[in-house]
Write an enzyme that holds these catalytic residues in place. Structure first.
Site, PDB file in Angstrom:
ATOM      1  N   LYS A  49      31.285  65.853  36.310  1.00 50.86           N
ATOM      2  CA  LYS A  49      31.730  64.536  35.859  1.00 50.86           C
ATOM      3  C   LYS A  49      32.936  64.047  36.654  1.00 50.86           C
ATOM      4  O   LYS A  49      33.069  62.869  36.937  1.00 50.86           O
ATOM      5  CB  LYS A  49      32.087  64.618  34.371  1.00 50.86           C
TER       6      LYS A  49
ATOM      7  N   GLU B 232      33.602  67.526  31.918  1.00 57.33           N
ATOM      8  CA  GLU B 232      33.143  67.619  30.521  1.00 57.33           C
ATOM      9  C   GLU B 232      31.623  67.571  30.386  1.00 57.33           C
ATOM     10  O   GLU B 232      31.114  67.600  29.263  1.00 57.33           O
ATOM     11  CB  GLU B 232      33.792  66.489  29.707  1.00 57.33           C
TER      12      GLU B 232
END
Lengths: 702, 272
Positions: A559, A447
């Site tokens: 991430k 993300e």
């Protein structure tokens, strides 16, 4: 009854550190999938946040997204000896210990307290949420005045919201029944002043016990929740031993199918049991209208919202060890199909686009923005762009079907989910001039990078979804033609739709480079800035905080596993060299900004044979909730990560493979593990995998 | 109950006088008496302290002047032991000592004081001081919370705003049990940040009641001392309150020293 002594089955907190209270309350949550209660101190403290939740009950405030509701705090107890309150820190705490007894599903507390007058009182409390009868919550307190005789006043009135409350149209009724027993096991002549308050004259050296049973019913289960709760509590209090015994039996049975014994690594053993404990406490096979939020029933963080964590990280545990709970979780997705269809239609697509965050009815409840503590207003795009959720749901459906061969589920619910999600992808992917289909403007599991084109994970799983949906239509046509015709009529499924799905799947851009064997995470990823993560290690903040959001979006730092996640889920579709090169490329670029990340890296590293790296990631994952110096778990445990931890042990170190006709395994044990074993259900049979020995069949499904 | 006291050591230098405006405001906020101890190496002339203080006397009603002879730090600590002040407010140094964090006297007082010490940069001179914004750097450890009760108390009494700064940096999480640092895992920022902020403030509130106090939490990343100083400047803070474990060992003391050395506003040091 006594707490379990074996350290492999218990989480112990000695003494009292006020600032750890919120974490401990999360860790020590008791639950049964119907209700969950944080492990708060009975008498409270400056930092206590007691909370009891009922799965599927959300409160909605105008202008904000729904949040899992708090019901009355039934755990609260205040006691006074000769008028002096018994509280931690007031007087001398000669001993104080809390024990989460995972084997028995009980939270214990042992406390020896000396007040200013030298009176020493020994207390032991037991708290549980019955796994045998999910409407019952139990609390027992034994009190022994060691060196005095005197009067005890104990007050257990429900606090917080009233005992019967209506939230979002759901009535929740809680009724308490209590009694005080003397040392001989007889009811005392305790005077019940008002509901829940007792005065007892204590005799030195004798032990007294307060039993409390709370019956919890809602209007979702019965038309008369209050009457039902009252009758239930009154009956149950007469058989406390039976209620507790049945609960322990239920846990014993659950552990028989779900335990993962590890020989050689006590910390890993405890962490795995902690994972299984919380997964079990979050699931309710008898309620298919609810699912498991990102923090289970352990805290208000994430508002009780349901994410892909359930379908991808937790579901494998339930499919293999608790299939009836897995089915209930999938049926929640089936019951929320209408909302997923409406979301797709709203955005101009066909089929079902599931909510990135959903609550009671499947509508999108992702908050649209957040103000970060540095004052930055962050627009949240996941609700619109994290579209892989639809394929994640479909993936869970298919894995359940593969493992259980539950025909009824497939025909009645699963096929519809697979078809509707495939329809979504077929309408979402755009055919472009290069002759390929593209899915633009999405967010993958990583993300840090928003509004990207052709995310490898999204496209890879969409491709899989399209192919499997076509396969399931074929299967239905062959095996259940009548049901298939009915479903086709109901869904207005056109005869050539499956062929179109296959065409889209075939021509969908995947970002795969035949030369290097690499998937490009999204178009343009390889041109981003290379940033070495080594100088940022160790760190105690995520990389997007350290570098800033703009910089991280321009970089290759990710991430959490994205391509690696795809490799994990579609392992059998990837040649060994492709798995290896992609893991080698993306693993050093992962900042692990998500709690879901370390466990998947442990799993994939183990399957690739790098057991040292896998062990390091496994430990990192195990410490997410259990470390005592970061406060990670203050507002709830990371139950998705716990599901990932279980997968890392079973599919990673245990090397369990379920892609063939029979379960197979490949030992990838880390150096410190002598063995690991797991029992699981597979296509109507029960198996036991003992690594390194092998797999043996041990019976049939009950 | 006797009236609280703010102790102000002076040594006759212009620099030392910079502590007076700060001490004056603090004594008003604390409803405390101002106790000035004049310390010299030799017997003062009859009215020497008065002469030295001449400019300030009109604005220091109700103060007590206590003239003593001896080694300055020892005398100040002796007076502190006698009168048990709520605070000692003094200049960081009365004469520039290159590279030194504090003057010798201030250093000894800081190390041995029985109460919080407010250290005033001599550059402030006699400029009037006010207390509108108090900044407390907090690394998330329970021991750092020692700075909170006096800071919150001052803020409440002085109707000042309390700013709490949490600075993240590269490095391992603190080993201290019960610590609460920046979340290493931010699974979903829309949920994690509100939960983290709420938890941080709740932990502050359990250390000291915040009541209706206006508290603002700041998160920044980088060199902790530099970030605290940057924030202090940007927010025009009037006082920085630091918890000190009593050691000068790196790495934590490096942050403490960095702030103490460079802060342009007074710094209150509270023993953790």
């Amino acid at each position: 009854m006594a707490p379990t002594v074996d350290p492999g089955w218990i989480i112990v907190e000695e003494g009292f550190t006020l600032t750890r209270e919120h974490e401990l309350e999360s860790l020590f949550t008791i639950g049964n999938g119907y209700a969950g209660s944080r492990g708060s101190l009975e008498e409270g403290s400056e930092l206590s946040a007691p909370a009891t939740f009922v799965a599927g009950v959300y409160a909605s405030e105008p202008g904000s997204v729904p949040c899992i509701a708090l019901v009355a705090d039934w755990t609260r107890l205040s006691a006074t000896i000769e008028g002096n309150p018994l509280r931690l820190g007031q007087g001398d705490d000669l001993e104080h210990r809390r024990i989460l007894d995972m084997r028995q599903g009980i939270l214990w507390r042992e406390w020896r307290h000396q007040d200013g007058a030298g009176r020493i009182t020994r207390m032991r409390t037991l708290r549980l949420a019955s796994l045998a009868n999910r409407h019952l919550l139990v609390q027992c307190v034994t009190i022994t005045p060691e060196n005095y005789s005197g009067s005890l006043s104990i007050n257990g009135i429900l606090t917080g919201p009233v005992a019967q409350v209506t939230i979002n149209g759901i009535t929740i009724a809680m009724e308490v029944a209590s009694r005080v027993m003397d040392h001989a096991g007889h009811r005392t002549r305790a005077i019940e002043l008002i509901d829940g308050r007792h005065n007892v004259e204590l005799t030195m050296g004798k032990t007294y016990r307060l039993d409390r049973i709370v019956a919890l019913h809602t209007s979702r289960d019965t038309t008369e929740p209050h009457d039902k709760a009252r009758g239930h509590a009154e009956r149950a209090i007469e058989d406390m031993a039976g209620v507790i015994g049945e609960h322990c039996d239920a846990w014993r049975a659950r552990w028989k199918t779900s335990d993962v014994p590890v020989d050689g690594d006590p910390a890993a053993q405890r962490a795995l049991r902690f994972a299984v404990y919380h997964l079990v406490t979050a699931a309710n096979p008898r309620d298919d209208r609810v699912s498991i939020g990102a923090r289970g029933l352990t805290g208000t963080a994430y508002k009780g919202h349901i994410f892909w964590d359930t379908d991808i990280f937790m579901l494998p545990f339930f499919i293999l060890t608790y299939p009836e709970a897995a089915r209930a979780l999938l049926m929640y997705r089936y019951h929320t199909l209408a909302a997923a269809r409406a979301k797709a239609a709203r955005l101009g697509h066909r089929g079902a686009f599931y909510a990135w965050e959903s609550a009671e009815n499947g509508e999108e409840v992702t908050p649209p923005f957040v103000i970060a503590p540095d004052g930055e207003v962050i627009r949240i795009f996941t609700g619109e762009q994290e579209q892989h959720i639809s394929a994640d749901v479909a993936f869970g459906v298919w894995k359940y079907w593969e493992a259980t061969a539950d025909e009824h589920f497939l025909v009645e619910a699963g096929a519809e989910i697979l078809i509707e999600t495939a329809r979504f992808w077929a309408s979402r992917a755009a055919h472009e001039e290069d002759g390929r289909y593209h899915i633009r403007g999405v967010i993958g599991p990583d993300e840090y990078h928003e509004t990207v084109d052709d995310n490898a994970y999204t496209n890879g799983l969409a491709q899989w979804n399209l192919e499997v949906a076509a396969q399931v239509v074929r299967l239905l046509t062959e095996r259940w033609p009548t049901e298939c015709r009915a479903l086709s009529r109901r869904l207005a499924l056109e005869p050539d739709e499956p062929r179109r799905w296959l065409r889209v799947a075939r021509d969908l851009y995947t970002g795969f480079d035949e030369q290097t064997g690499l998937f490009e995470q999204f178009q343009g990823y390889f041109e981003l800035e290379e940033i070495d993560l080594a100088p940022f290690t160790p760190r105690n903040a995520p990389m997007d905080v350290l570098l800033g959001r703009e910089r991280i979006q321009r970089s290759k730092i990710i991430k959490q596993p994205d391509v690696v996640m795809l490799v994990h889920l579609l392992w059998e579709r990837m040649p060994p060299e492709v798995r290896r090169v992609n893991f080698s490329y993306y693993e050093p670029r992962c900042g692990h900004g998500s709690s879901l990340s370390p466990a998947i890296h442990a799993l994939v590293a183990a399957r690739l044979g790098d057991t040292a790296l896998a062990e390091r990631y496994f430990r990192q994952a195990a410490e997410i909730d259990l470390a005592d110096n970061m406060g990670n778990a203050a507002a709830g445990i990371h139950i998705g990560s716990l599901g990932g931890l279980w997968q890392a042990a079973v599919f990673g170190f245990g090397g369990l493979s379920l892609s063939g006709e029979k379960p197979e395994h490949n030992s990838n044990l880390p150096r410190s593990w002598h063995s690991v074993s797991v029992r699981f259900y597979w296509r109507g049979r029960r198996y036991e995998l003992v690594v390194p020995e092998g797999i043996k069949e041990i019976g049939h499904n009950p | 109950m006797s009236q609280p006291v703010v102790l102000v050591p002076l040594d006759g230098s212009e620099q030392a006088l910079s502590a007076l405006p700060v001490a004056k405001v603090l004594s008003e906020i604390e409803s405390a008496a101002l106790h000035i101890v004049y310390v010299g190496e030799h017997e003062p002339a009859v009215d020497e302290p008065g002469v030295r203080l001449g400019r300030e006397v009109p604005v220091l009603e109700g103060y007590t002047i206590d003239a003593r002879v001896g080694a300055p730090a020892a005398v100040i600590l002796q007076v502190a032991a006698e009168i048990k002040p709520r605070l000692i407010t003094m200049c960081k140094h009365s004469s520039p000592e290159d590279g030194k964090l504090l003057g010798r006297t201030a250093m000894k007082v800081l190390q041995n004081a029985p109460c919080p010490v407010v250290l005033v940069p001599p550059e402030r001179g006699a400029t009037p001081w006010r207390l509108h914004h108090i900044l407390v750097p907090h690394d998330g450890t329970p021991s750092t919370s020692a700075a909170l009760p006096p800071a919150a108390d001052l803020a409440q009494r002085g109707r000042a705003e309390l700013l709490v700064a949490h600075i993240t940096n590269i490095g391992a999480a603190p080993a201290e049990s019960g610590s609460f640092t920046t979340p290493f895992y931010v699974d979903q920022p829309q949920h994690e940040w509100p939960a983290w902020t709420s938890e941080f403030v709740r932990r502050l509130a359990c250390v000291c009641p915040l009541g209706h106090l206006h508290v603002r939490l700041f998160l920044a990343h980088g060199n902790p001392a530099a970030e605290v100083l940057r924030l202090s400047k940007r927010q025009s803070t009037d006082l920085i309150v630091l918890a000190w474990r009593g050691t000068w060992e790196a790495p934590r003391a490096a942050v403490f020293k960095g702030i103490l050395r460079e802060a342009q506003c007074p710094t209150m040091v509270v023993r953790a």
